[in-house]
Design an enzyme around this catalytic site. Structure first.
Site, short mmCIF file in Angstrom:
data_model
loop_
_atom_site.label_atom_id
_atom_site.label_comp_id
_atom_site.label_asym_id
_atom_site.label_seq_id
_atom_site.Cartn_x
_atom_site.Cartn_y
_atom_site.Cartn_z
CG HIS A 138 -1.84 1.41 1.39
ND1 HIS A 138 -3.19 1.04 1.15
CD2 HIS A 138 -1.42 2.42 1.89
CE1 HIS A 138 -3.55 2.40 1.47
NE2 HIS A 138 -2.68 3.18 1.56
CD GLU A 139 1.66 3.74 3.69
OE1 GLU A 139 1.70 4.69 3.16
OE2 GLU A 139 0.49 3.64 4.33
CG HIS A 158 0.29 6.31 -0.76
ND1 HIS A 158 -0.66 6.99 -1.27
CD2 HIS A 158 -0.16 5.72 0.26
CE1 HIS A 158 -1.85 6.76 -0.58
NE2 HIS A 158 -1.49 5.95 0.47
CG HIS A 193 0.36 8.55 -7.21
ND1 HIS A 193 -0.46 9.00 -6.59
CD2 HIS A 193 0.26 9.22 -8.32
CE1 HIS A 193 -1.69 9.88 -7.27
NE2 HIS A 193 -0.95 9.80 -8.55
#
Length: 678
Positions: free
Chosen positions: A466-467, A470, A473
């Site tokens: 998940h991190e 980020h 991105h």
């Protein structure tokens, strides 16, 4: 002053050379120099992109980067000295950026560019950045009369201080707790690696035996595995009363902070012409109105609640029949749920964890990113803030395109949770040189103990992916304008799309297989065990979703309040939300809100719904990979249409460019195991 390392931040900060004593003189010098340079910008007789927008970006980036390093250190290596200077300087940095946002001369210069022929010659990213800047001037109060600007500036400074104090209270309340045991008899059921973690915590204080704290690896080890029901209740009570009047004699109580935060937010919104803070918050998001968000959340809660009720009935029956727990309480749910999972699917999380050494997991993560985007990771030795921190360069076709610090383990003095933040963003300067992006990726996994490599649970691998989503991105952007490159300028309710998208790959066997090696045999995760994990994927998914709806509805409702007289009713609001959506009611002493850092200190105020909102987008985006036989080609499209463009266009446009249509909720409901998609 010339040798102050914070005034000469390079590609990577020299964390080993930063002294707390450097912070105040560095920041004050940088702010003074910035103010002088802004005065030069305003004194110019001609206004254009290069001498106004580009110059102001450079001026503010330097100050922002220094403060960003200080804020990061305050989150990961909190000390009394660092906290003191951080709190002292918080008003100064807030005033500096508020001054810029309210500067009518700068605002008029930006409007001049927007209304000039030059605007038509700007790139799409530059146009988006300029439009965002103009919007932000308005939201900072540039159009307000001076006395209202001063009031808004005061509110913004107070808001920043309240946020910092909230986080510090939660950290202090977490670190202040500890219970000690001489032997393992009261700790029956807790896995060996967790016992080793407890022993290491005691040893770090010069004690023998075992120490249990409230850091999340400690809390979960007890609440999921401890046979000792009294111990589970003790830890549960301590955890849910953190930073309230019921713990530490009220020393770290956040109740007044919440009251003042809500008052501050409403006053800020009304000064800017909004009915409530939720309306102000949504001015920069995908969603249009608080009512639209609330309807979305109520609808999702309505769909999920029947599944949550089934989940609860199942675990209650199991607890009664197999565990002799007739009156299931909140501190029993994690324990009974884990026992039910083991009985129903014939595996335990403890068994799974033995297959995932952190080094192997990272290699598997990097291999999956290589498969999706053709990007490689190379570890590099750079100065860091803690011995456990690792740094990796991202490379494409042999060229470095960015870097990421990974700080994976829980420790005292480190804020709880997991997050990604950036040190610097991608930017192309007027001379053509390119500034590469750098990110911080921070988690709170159980640390390695006894000379053994740390092992990650499947949930922790989900968090890591998940991190990393980020991070990608931010790091894989191909936009050259700092204000809209990477995560900058992305609507907050779309920022979770790349992160939640990455979680899906942790449910693919070929991905897990390449990151697994059993701690004793070195064997990869057996496909049979994975099949059991997959069968259990949506185990208690209904209860998880209604819990998320509880958080999101509470957040949106308290920030949608327009009457100052009702702002202190937030506990009653939470109680009413729980009556609507929750399937098990917590005890009266539960003070969940007092440590809900996301909405009172983490930027998610009137924005917690983003997790559910973006999950619709992420599930639908992943469905494109399920429908494709060419993961590399689909990955390239996802990179180009979602990750690469950052905030240079709206998230709705980016999603439609990738998927070829508007998002649909079907994939989320299917992935959740729900059949009420209608």
């Amino acid at each position: 002053m010339t040798d102050n390392v914070l005034l000469h931040l390079g590609e990577e900060p020299r964390f080993d050379a930063i002294q707390t004593a450097d912070i105040k003189p560095a920041l004050q010098t940088a702010i003074a120099e910035a103010r002088a340079q802004i005065a030069e910008v305003k004194a110019q007789t001609h206004t254009d992109w290069a001498n106004t927008v580009e110059r102001l970006t450079s001026i503010t980036e330097r100050v922002g980067r220094i403060w960003g390093v200080v804020s990061h250190l305050n989150s990961v290596v909190d000390t009394p000295e660092l906290r003191s200077v951080y709190n002292e300087l918080m008003p100064e940095i807030t005033v500096f950026f508020t001054e810029i946002g309210q500067d009518i001369e700068l605002y008029n210069r930006f409007k001049t560019i927007k209304n000039s022929p030059e605007f038509d010659t700007l790139s799409p990213a530059q146009k988006t950045k300029l439009n965002h800047d103009l919007r932000d001037f308005v939201l900072s109060g540039a159009e307000l009369p001076p006395e209202q600007q001063a009031e808004l500036a005061k509110l913004q400074t107070e808001g920043a201080q309240l946020s910092a104090k909230f986080s510090q209270n939660v950290l202090d309340a977490t670190d202040a707790f500890g219970i000690y045991f001489d032997d393992t008899e009261p700790l029956a059921g807790i896995p060996e690696d967790s016992l080793a973690m407890f022993a290491a915590a005691a040893q770090s204080e010069g004690k023998t035996g075992y120490k249990i704290g409230l850091q999340i690896p400690h809390y979960l080890a007890v609440i999921q595995y401890a046979d000792n029901r009294d111990l589970r209740e003790q830890i549960y009570r301590a955890y849910v009363t953190r930073a309230s009047e019921l713990s530490d004699g009220g020393k770290f109580d956040n109740t007044a902070n919440i009251d003042h935060t809500l008052e501050n937010a409403l006053k800020t919104a009304k000064l800017l012409g909004f009915k409530n803070y939720a309306e102000l918050s949504l001015a920069t998001k995908m969603a249009d109105t608080p009512e639209q968000v609330l309807n979305f959340l109520h609808d999702l809660a309505r769909r999920a609640k029947p599944y949550a009720e089934k989940d609860l009935a199942e675990v209650k029956a199991f607890a009664r029949e197999s565990l002799n727990l007739a009156d299931l309480q909140p501190w029993d749910l994690g324990y009974a749920g884990e026992k039910l999972r083991e009985a129903k699917y014939a595996f335990s999380e403890t068994e799974v964890k033995k297959y995932f050494p952190v080094g192997k997991v990272l290699n598997g993560l990097f291999a999956q990113i290589k498969k999706l985007y053709g990007i490689g990771f190379t570890e590099k030795t750079v100065p860091a803030w803690h011995k456990d921190v690792r740094y990796f360069e991202l490379q494409q076709n042999g060229e470095t395109i960015g870097g990421v610090y990974m700080d994976l383990y829980a420790r005292e003095g480190k804020r709880g949770g997991a997050w990604m933040n950036d040190y610097k963003g991608r930017r192309r300067f007027s001379d053509g040189t390119l500034q590469l992006p750098t990110a911080y990726l921070v988690c709170n996994f159980a640390p390695p103990v006894g000379g053994r490599e740390a092992r990650l649970s499947h949930d922790e691998i989900l968090t890591l992916f998940h991190e990393t989503g980020h991070g990608l991105h931010h790091l894989l952007t191909q936009v050259d304008e700092l204000g809209v490159s990477g995560i900058n300028g992305v609507e907050w309710d779309a920022v979770e799309l790349p992160s939640q998208f990455m979680e899906n790959f942790v449910w693919e066997y070929n991905v897990l297989m390449q990151m697994s090696a059993h701690e004793e045999t070195g064997a990869v995760l057996p496909e049979g065990l994975f099949d059991k994990m997959l069968a259990a994927k949506n185990f208690q998914r209904g209860m998880f979703l209604v819990r998320q709806m509880e958080f999101a509805l509470f957040d949106m409702m308290i920030y949608s309040e327009s009457d100052e007289c009702r702002l202190k009713n937030w506990q009653q609001v939470l109680d009413s939300v729980r009556k609507e959506v929750a399937v098990i009611q917590p005890p009266e002493y539960n003070r969940f809100a007092n440590s809900f850092g996301h909405i009172f200190a983490g930027g998610y105020s009137a924005g917690y719904y983003s997790y559910a909102w973006a999950e619709v987008l992420s599930a639908d985006a992943y469905a494109a990979f399920e429908e494709s036989s060419d993961i590399a080609a689909t990955g390239k499209r996802f990179w180009q249409e979602i990750l690469a463009v950052g905030g240079s266009r709206s998230a709705a446009e980016s999603f439609k460019a990738f998927r070829g249509r508007e998002p649909r909720i079907d994939a989320l409901l299917r992935h959740s195991g729900f059949d009420n998609a209608a």
